[in-house]
Design a protein around this motif. Structure first.
Motif, PDB file in Angstrom:
ATOM      1  N   GLU A   1      18.769 -26.095  19.090  1.00 41.56           N
ATOM      2  CA  GLU A   1      19.850 -26.119  18.077  1.00 41.56           C
ATOM      3  C   GLU A   1      20.817 -24.959  18.287  1.00 41.56           C
ATOM      4  OE1 GLU A   1      18.052 -26.122  14.213  1.00 41.56           O
ATOM      5  OE2 GLU A   1      16.908 -27.951  14.618  1.00 41.56           O
ATOM      6  N   ASN A   2      20.281 -23.818  18.687  1.00 44.15           N
ATOM      7  CA  ASN A   2      21.128 -22.629  18.923  1.00 44.15           C
ATOM      8  C   ASN A   2      21.919 -22.728  20.226  1.00 44.15           C
ATOM      9  OD1 ASN A   2      20.143 -21.518  16.579  1.00 44.15           O
ATOM     10  ND2 ASN A   2      18.735 -20.090  17.580  1.00 44.15           N
ATOM     11  N   ASN A   3      21.677 -23.816  20.965  1.00 43.03           N
ATOM     12  CA  ASN A   3      22.321 -24.009  22.277  1.00 43.03           C
ATOM     13  C   ASN A   3      21.910 -22.926  23.280  1.00 43.03           C
ATOM     14  OD1 ASN A   3      23.961 -25.820  23.781  1.00 43.03           O
ATOM     15  ND2 ASN A   3      25.606 -24.301  23.806  1.00 43.03           N
ATOM     16  N   TRP A   4      20.694 -22.443  23.128  1.00 40.42           N
ATOM     17  CA  TRP A   4      20.143 -21.488  24.105  1.00 40.42           C
ATOM     18  C   TRP A   4      19.366 -22.317  25.140  1.00 40.42           C
ATOM     19  CZ3 TRP A   4      17.610 -17.789  19.962  1.00 40.42           C
ATOM     20  CH2 TRP A   4      18.637 -17.164  19.229  1.00 40.42           C
ATOM     21  N   LEU A   5      20.088 -22.934  26.029  1.00 46.96           N
ATOM     22  CA  LEU A   5      19.497 -23.963  26.895  1.00 46.96           C
ATOM     23  C   LEU A   5      19.092 -23.436  28.272  1.00 46.96           C
ATOM     24  CD1 LEU A   5      21.923 -26.902  26.018  1.00 46.96           C
ATOM     25  CD2 LEU A   5      19.806 -26.201  24.858  1.00 46.96           C
ATOM     26  N   GLY A   6      19.202 -22.127  28.470  1.00 50.42           N
ATOM     27  CA  GLY A   6      18.834 -21.558  29.764  1.00 50.42           C
ATOM     28  C   GLY A   6      20.046 -21.137  30.562  1.00 50.42           C
ATOM     29  N   ASP A   7      19.940 -21.208  31.881  1.00 54.76           N
ATOM     30  CA  ASP A   7      20.991 -20.706  32.763  1.00 54.76           C
ATOM     31  C   ASP A   7      22.341 -21.369  32.499  1.00 54.76           C
ATOM     32  OD1 ASP A   7      18.995 -19.201  33.813  1.00 54.76           O
ATOM     33  OD2 ASP A   7      19.096 -20.021  35.837  1.00 54.76           O
ATOM     34  N   LYS A   8      22.323 -22.656  32.145  1.00 53.21           N
ATOM     35  CA  LYS A   8      23.583 -23.389  31.973  1.00 53.21           C
ATOM     36  C   LYS A   8      24.404 -22.863  30.801  1.00 53.21           C
ATOM     37  CE  LYS A   8      21.331 -27.340  31.191  1.00 53.21           C
ATOM     38  NZ  LYS A   8      21.114 -28.789  30.902  1.00 53.21           N
ATOM     39  N   THR A   9      23.759 -22.217  29.814  1.00 51.11           N
ATOM     40  CA  THR A   9      24.500 -21.662  28.673  1.00 51.11           C
ATOM     41  C   THR A   9      24.451 -20.132  28.632  1.00 51.11           C
ATOM     42  OG1 THR A   9      22.554 -21.882  27.228  1.00 51.11           O
ATOM     43  CG2 THR A   9      24.120 -23.718  27.255  1.00 51.11           C
ATOM     44  N   GLY A  10      23.853 -19.529  29.659  1.00 48.00           N
ATOM     45  CA  GLY A  10      23.842 -18.064  29.741  1.00 48.00           C
ATOM     46  C   GLY A  10      22.681 -17.397  29.036  1.00 48.00           C
ATOM     47  N   GLN A  11      21.909 -18.162  28.282  1.00 45.82           N
ATOM     48  CA  GLN A  11      20.714 -17.599  27.657  1.00 45.82           C
ATOM     49  C   GLN A  11      19.767 -18.727  27.282  1.00 45.82           C
ATOM     50  OE1 GLN A  11      23.255 -16.319  24.032  1.00 45.82           O
ATOM     51  NE2 GLN A  11      21.174 -16.300  23.245  1.00 45.82           N
TER      52      GLN A  11
END
Length: 793
Positions: A286-296
């Motif tokens: 939900e926080n869009n913390w999806l890994g490398d693709k979003t920077g975190q």
């Protein structure tokens, strides 16, 4: 049906996977047309560049990505681009069409309908989908389309992850499946695994189960992300990315999507609840913390107090990022000195601390799960292991791990802990069959639950696994084994840290050549570690140098040189089969062999300058010899020597075996690249036999090597000074490079001279010894031993 030849393929969809699949095919020499949609803003335009902007941008992004998706930069020239509206007709010239568009059934089906309008009969059509049942994709298509259609699931990045899952439908012609299994193995270098059309197929079904099970254990055992990363990485034969870093790379949303897909599609999965998404994981998405693709994701790069970037870890309780914490488990510390993975695994699973508890729960759950996936996702145990090793980078498969821990003993412990096993495992044990694998005459057999017997693994006769020849050991010492691998050929293998080459290894190679000269046809030098070899044992060099044992050091260098020269000048052929890292002394071994049969993913080079040394095992001599042979009248003589000098002086490493030709390490027309690294030892053995059968005779040592002396030395010194002035080289780099130049020019000779190999070896050894007395060289070696990287001093 007639024999298929793949000259040209079409890749439909240029996203991350599509563009890289195109690059991999181009890398093996196939012509590729890469197509995608026309951007919305260019629909009405007649400008081809605008209409192809999406596909061209995607291809350029792939080409610029690191690591490179191609073996050599020239491979990209084989890729043509276009768009679905203008260029779909081009698929009529292709032998194989691979669809890699967005994961929506309606979009794929609509594209297939258009494909049928241009595709010629008999052309292969495959989909790289991982989330849609394969049989649904071909519904409504023609009989010829259905017959030639199936799933070909590549893993990203396609060049490096070796798994290719082949998923037929009920309509797929069996000959198509056979062709794809063979083509993937032989030409694409893949571990091709036949999978059933079940949710997530094989590797993702087991791999995502493993990750979700670990998420559950975090809460059960109160573990942090940093602790899990330490427990699930290289210490148990898994990649450095372990669990959470892998999720960041793959994309946390992708992981969640696959897990939900299994949960929704597999109501009869006995561990279905493991695939339920925990509340904290839903919050991360939900926080869009999806890994490398979003920077975190589970990790985040932040600026530290010193201004340098640091990696912070997500605290799953507070969902805040914190500085990384070093995991502290007594069992992990105790396991570090154990080189053998199987022995280390036994020790860790039996440990009585929290780490041991984690390993028992994890492995018991995994073993229970894989036993119940047969025959649901695969009829054979070996396919599951192959998929996990090739797709997720496991060093040993799950059933292999079970064998390692003892099947009968582990089943008893599993049942006591509440982890049931499938009925067929109990039946296997009751019949007196105690392992999933066994070896007979160098051939691996796998237990077959359907027939309740052991069967040879299909295609395994194309591979030689040196470990399978332990009962054919003809000589060994502390680090090295010599095996009789059949047909009059000896195989040499060693097992040291990073497979470094020390006294035991050199003794083993010399002994193998000596034995072969008496009773065998020749020698294959190979091993099955993660890497062929990181080079000579620099720890030993450092010890001798720091204690000023220069006589011992001189003896060690002579031993290395003499062994390399034995590889070149023996009465039997010596063939080297490297893979992974083949640096320094390992590169010198290849340089002196009769032939190299290298895995495509071999990263080789003379890297000694990085630690303040020059190649001292004959590598410098060999580059001078080859430069002498390459010199010709219509170019300045120093050009060839300068190029060879720069390759060593800049410590260039080939990023593939194909690139090693360009660096002059491998010889065109002689040395061979084997795209599937599992085949390299067999190919090396075949080469030994071919040499022998064609009447091999020992070559004569060279005494006609042209060295250029003072004239070339001045030119090289000038270049070195220029690099220093431009801040490309430190003062110590200059010192080392000048030593290298002196050797490569044959010394301070007043004119061109013909010299012998031994003359150059003596110069090389003297320079190497003198550099071992340099304080800054010792500082560099020490930093490599401590942290893995040389200090820039």
């Amino acid at each position: 049906m007639s024999k298929r030849i793949i000259k040209k393929i079409a890749v439909l969809g240029s996203g991350v996977m599509g563009s890289r699949i195109a690059c991999h095919f181009a890398g093996i020499g196939v012509q590729v047309i890469l197509l995608d949609i026309v951007p919305t803003e260019a629909k009405e335009s007649t400008n081809k560049l605008l209409r192809n902007k999406l596909v061209n941008d995607s291809l350029q992004a792939a080409i610029k990505s690191n690591p490179s998706p191609v073996y050599t930069k020239d491979a990209v020239k084989r890729i043509a681009t276009g768009n679905f509206d203008d260029d779909l007709k081009e698929i009529g010239t292709c032998d194989w069409i691979i669809e890699v568009v967005v994961e929506r059934l309606d979009i794929k089906r609509a594209l297939y309908e258009k494909v049928e309008g241009f595709r010629k009969a008999g052309t292969l059509v495959t989909s790289n989908t991982s989330g849609i049942p394969i049989h649904l994709l071909s519904e409504g298509r023609s009989e010829d389309f259905k017959k030639n259609f199936c799933g070909t699931h590549f893993f990203n990045p396609p060049r490096y992850l070796r798994l290719l899952e082949i998923i037929p439908t009920p309509d797929t012609d069996p000959s198509v499946v056979d062709f794809l299994m063979n083509y993937g193995d032989l030409y694409l270098g893949k571990t091709t695994v036949l999978a059933k059309d079940t949710p997530a197929f094989i590797a993702n079904r087991i791999g995502v189960y493993g990750m979700m099970a670990i998420f559950g254990l975090i809460e059960k055992l109160g573990l942090s992300i940093d602790e899990v990363e330490a427990l699930t990485g290289p210490v148990i034969g898994r990649p450095k990315s372990a669990t959470f870093r892998t999720a960041d790379v793959v994309g946390i949303d992708t992981l969640v999507k696959v897990a939900k897909g299994v949960y929704d599609s597999c109501p009869n999965d006995e561990q279905r609840n493991v695939f339920q998404i925990p509340a904290w994981l839903n919050k991360v998405v939900e926080n869009n913390w999806l890994g490398d693709k979003t920077g975190q994701g589970f990790f985040k790069k932040v600026k530290g107090n010193s201004g340098e970037k640091e990696i912070f870890t997500l605290d799953l309780k507070t969902l805040e990022y914190q500085p990384r914490q070093k995991a502290k488990f007594a069992s992990l510390e105790a396991a570090k000195p154990i080189e053998d993975l199987r022995q280390r695994l036994k020790m860790l699973v039996s440990s009585q601390d929290k780490a041991g508890e984690f390993y028992r729960h994890f492995h018991y759950g995994l073993f229970s799960y894989i036993s119940n996936r047969i025959p649901e996702i695969s009829d054979e145990v070996y396919r599951i292991d192959d998929a996990m090793k090739a797709g997720f980078g496991w060093e040993i498969g799950a059933f292999e791990s079970w064998d390692t821990l003892g099947v009968e003993k582990t089943v008893q412990a599993m049942k006591a802990a509440g982890y049931p096993v499938a009925t067929w495992v109990d039946e296997m044990l009751a019949a007196g069959n105690k392992t999933f694998y066994k070896v007979e005459n160098g051939n691996t057999l796998s237990y077959d639950p359907a027939s309740r017997s052991y069967k040879s693994i299909p295609g395994s006769k194309d591979f030689i696994i040196l470990e399978n020849y332990k009962d054919k050991t003809v000589w060994k010492n502390g680090s090295t084994n010599i095996y009789d691998i059949g047909d009059g050929v000896l195989g040499v293998q060693w097992n040291t840290k990073m497979n470094s080459i020390g006294g035991d290894v050199l003794a083993g190679i010399s002994k193998a050549i000596e034995m072969a000269e008496k009773n065998y046809k020749g020698v294959v030098i190979a091993n099955e570690g993660a890497n062929f070899s990181a080079g000579a044992n620099v720890g030993m060099i450092f010890m001798f140098a720091i204690e000023q044992e220069y006589d011992e050091l001189d003896f060690a260098i002579r031993a290395f040189q003499n062994t390399m020269m034995r590889c070149r000048y023996s009465s039997v052929p010596v063939v080297v089969a490297p893979h992974g890292l083949a640096l320094g002394g390992a590169c010198e071994m290849s340089l002196h062999s009769d032939k190299v049969c290298a895995a495509a993913e071999t990263y080789t080079g003379l890297v000694e300058l990085g630690v303040g040394l020059i190649p001292g095992g004959g590598g410098t001599k060999e580059f001078v010899l080859r430069a002498s042979d390459e010199m010709h009248e219509d170019e300045p003589e120093t050009i060839t020597l300068k190029n060879r000098f720069l390759t060593i002086a800049t410590a260039k490493v080939a990023t593939s075996a194909f690139e090693a030709y360009n660096l002059g390490i491998y010889r065109k027309g002689l040395d061979e690249v084997v795209v599937n690294q599992n085949r390299r030892v067999l190919e090396a053995k075949k080469s030994v036999i071919e040499f022998y059968d064609s009447g091999y005779s020992m070559p004569a040592q060279r005494k006609d090597i042209r060295v250029l002396g003072r004239s070339a030395l001045g030119a090289l010194y000038s270049g070195i000074h220029g690099m220093w002035r431009a801040n490309y080289a430190t003062e110590h780099d200059v010192t080392v490079a000048k030593k290298l130049a002196y050797v490569m020019c044959g010394g301070d000779l007043s004119e061109q001279t013909l010299v012998s190999e031994q003359y150059l070896l003596d110069l090389e050894r003297e320079a190497f010894l003198s550099l071992c007395g340099e304080k800054k060289t010792l500082e560099r070696i020490q930093s490599v031993l401590k942290g893995g990287k040389p200090v820039r001093n």
